[in-house]
Enzyme design. Structure first.
Site, PDB file in Angstrom:
ATOM      1  N   ASP A   8       1.366  -1.279   0.056  1.00 18.15           N
ATOM      2  CA  ASP A   8       0.315  -0.076   0.325  1.00 18.15           C
ATOM      3  C   ASP A   8       0.646   1.371  -0.305  1.00 18.15           C
ATOM      4  O   ASP A   8       2.415   0.938  -0.104  1.00 18.15           O
ATOM      5  CB  ASP A   8      -1.061  -0.085   1.120  1.00 18.15           C
ATOM      6  CG  ASP A   8      -0.415   0.514   2.867  1.00 18.15           C
ATOM      7  OD1 ASP A   8       1.227   0.092   2.606  1.00 18.15           O
ATOM      8  OD2 ASP A   8      -1.161   0.268   3.651  1.00 18.15           O
ATOM      9  N   CYS A  65       2.918  -2.978   3.977  1.00 15.11           N
ATOM     10  CA  CYS A  65       2.406  -1.800   4.312  1.00 15.11           C
ATOM     11  C   CYS A  65       3.404  -1.360   5.569  1.00 15.11           C
ATOM     12  O   CYS A  65       4.510  -1.227   5.844  1.00 15.11           O
ATOM     13  CB  CYS A  65       1.241  -2.373   4.454  1.00 15.11           C
ATOM     14  SG  CYS A  65       0.543  -3.407   5.916  1.00 15.11           S
ATOM     15  N   THR A  67       2.764  -1.715   9.008  1.00  9.69           N
ATOM     16  CA  THR A  67       3.751  -2.762   9.734  1.00  9.69           C
ATOM     17  C   THR A  67       3.411  -4.125   9.447  1.00  9.69           C
ATOM     18  O   THR A  67       3.970  -4.637  10.105  1.00  9.69           O
ATOM     19  CB  THR A  67       2.470  -2.248  11.019  1.00  9.69           C
ATOM     20  OG1 THR A  67       1.168  -2.757  10.567  1.00  9.69           O
ATOM     21  CG2 THR A  67       2.306  -0.997  11.499  1.00  9.69           C
ATOM     22  N   HIS A  98       9.923 -23.674   9.111  1.00 10.70           N
ATOM     23  CA  HIS A  98       8.537 -24.938   9.936  1.00 10.70           C
ATOM     24  C   HIS A  98       6.934 -24.605   9.439  1.00 10.70           C
ATOM     25  O   HIS A  98       6.344 -25.132   9.509  1.00 10.70           O
ATOM     26  CB  HIS A  98       8.845 -24.134  11.014  1.00 10.70           C
ATOM     27  CG  HIS A  98      10.194 -24.757  12.091  1.00 10.70           C
ATOM     28  ND1 HIS A  98      10.582 -24.633  13.159  1.00 10.70           N
ATOM     29  CD2 HIS A  98      11.219 -25.111  11.937  1.00 10.70           C
ATOM     30  CE1 HIS A  98      11.151 -24.634  13.584  1.00 10.70           C
ATOM     31  NE2 HIS A  98      11.950 -25.551  13.155  1.00 10.70           N
ATOM     32  N   HIS A 133       6.805 -31.032  10.283  1.00  7.89           N
ATOM     33  CA  HIS A 133       6.245 -29.907   9.892  1.00  7.89           C
ATOM     34  C   HIS A 133       5.501 -29.880   9.020  1.00  7.89           C
ATOM     35  O   HIS A 133       4.693 -29.162   9.304  1.00  7.89           O
ATOM     36  CB  HIS A 133       7.768 -28.751  10.120  1.00  7.89           C
ATOM     37  CG  HIS A 133       8.371 -28.956  10.577  1.00  7.89           C
ATOM     38  ND1 HIS A 133       8.684 -28.384  12.270  1.00  7.89           N
ATOM     39  CD2 HIS A 133       9.918 -29.189  10.702  1.00  7.89           C
ATOM     40  CE1 HIS A 133       9.621 -27.779  12.929  1.00  7.89           C
ATOM     41  NE2 HIS A 133      10.462 -28.507  11.906  1.00  7.89           N
TER      42      HIS A 133
HETATM   43  C1  RB5 Z   1      -1.886   3.066   6.513  1.00 12.55           C
HETATM   44  O1  RB5 Z   1      -2.038   3.963   6.970  1.00 12.55           O
HETATM   45  C2  RB5 Z   1      -0.992   1.478   7.405  1.00 12.55           C
HETATM   46  O2  RB5 Z   1      -2.669   1.206   8.426  1.00 12.55           O
HETATM   47  C3  RB5 Z   1      -1.588   0.077   6.641  1.00 12.55           C
HETATM   48  O3  RB5 Z   1       0.190   0.785   5.388  1.00 12.55           O
HETATM   49  C4  RB5 Z   1      -0.899  -0.404   7.531  1.00 12.55           C
HETATM   50  O4  RB5 Z   1       0.290  -0.952   8.006  1.00 12.55           O
HETATM   51  C5  RB5 Z   1      -1.986  -1.730   7.596  1.00 12.55           C
HETATM   52  O5  RB5 Z   1      -1.283  -2.162   8.765  1.00 12.55           O
END
Ligand code: RB5
Length: 145
Positions: A8, A65, A67, A98, A133
């Site tokens: 994203d 993304c 996180t 695994h 596994h």
């Molecule tokens: C976008 O702001 C953020 O929410 C997205 O990139 C991601 O971290 C979601 O899990």
């Protein structure tokens, strides 16, 4: 090996760094987007990557993304996908050895580009260990119904 990438807006810069790494490693890849810094919805990019890996069009996928969490949650809704969100090399290796993870999710706001590249290099060069596994991964597949 064929790899498919997706991100994203929160992962676009790291995805670009990973393209340089894949080129350096001689690995061919496709990019499902996004290709702009406008705010977009990560499930829209996780879905085609996950569907194409599940269909066998690509061997492995990498999603980025902010996180890695949203991407991993979305990708794991697709049958046949084992997406691991990882921020260290040990977990990257374990997720292949695994868990036979077929998609790696990374957070651009969590890991720096050099660590992310080490994670991806490790992840792409580690094989599934099979044996006990495989039995456990089969049990995960049974949960999909
Ligand atoms: C976008 O702001 C953020 O929410 C997205 O990139 C991601 O971290 C979601 O899990």
């Amino acid at each position: 090996m064929r790899v498919i990438l997706g991100s994203d807006h929160g992962g676009i810069h790291l995805k670009q760094e990973l393209k340089f790494l894949l080129e350096e490693m001689g690995i061919s890849y496709a990019d499902e987007g996004c290709n702009c810094t406008d705010s977009v919805d990560y499930p829209d990019y996780a879905a085609p990557v996950a569907q194409k890996v599940a269909a066998g069009e690509y061997d492995l996928g990498i999603l980025v993304c902010g996180t890695g969490i949203g991407m991993s949650i979305a990708a794991n809704k697709v049958k046949g996908i084992r997406c691991a969100v990882v921020s260290d090399e040990f977990s990257a290796r374990m997720s292949r050895e695994h868990n036979n993870a077929n998609i790696l999710a990374l957070g651009e706001r969590v890991v720096g580009p050099d660590l992310a590249k080490s994670i991806v290099r490790t992840w792409l060069t580690t094989e599934f260990a099979g044996d006990r596994h495989a039995r456990r991964v089969d049990k995960i597949a049974q949960l999909e119904g």
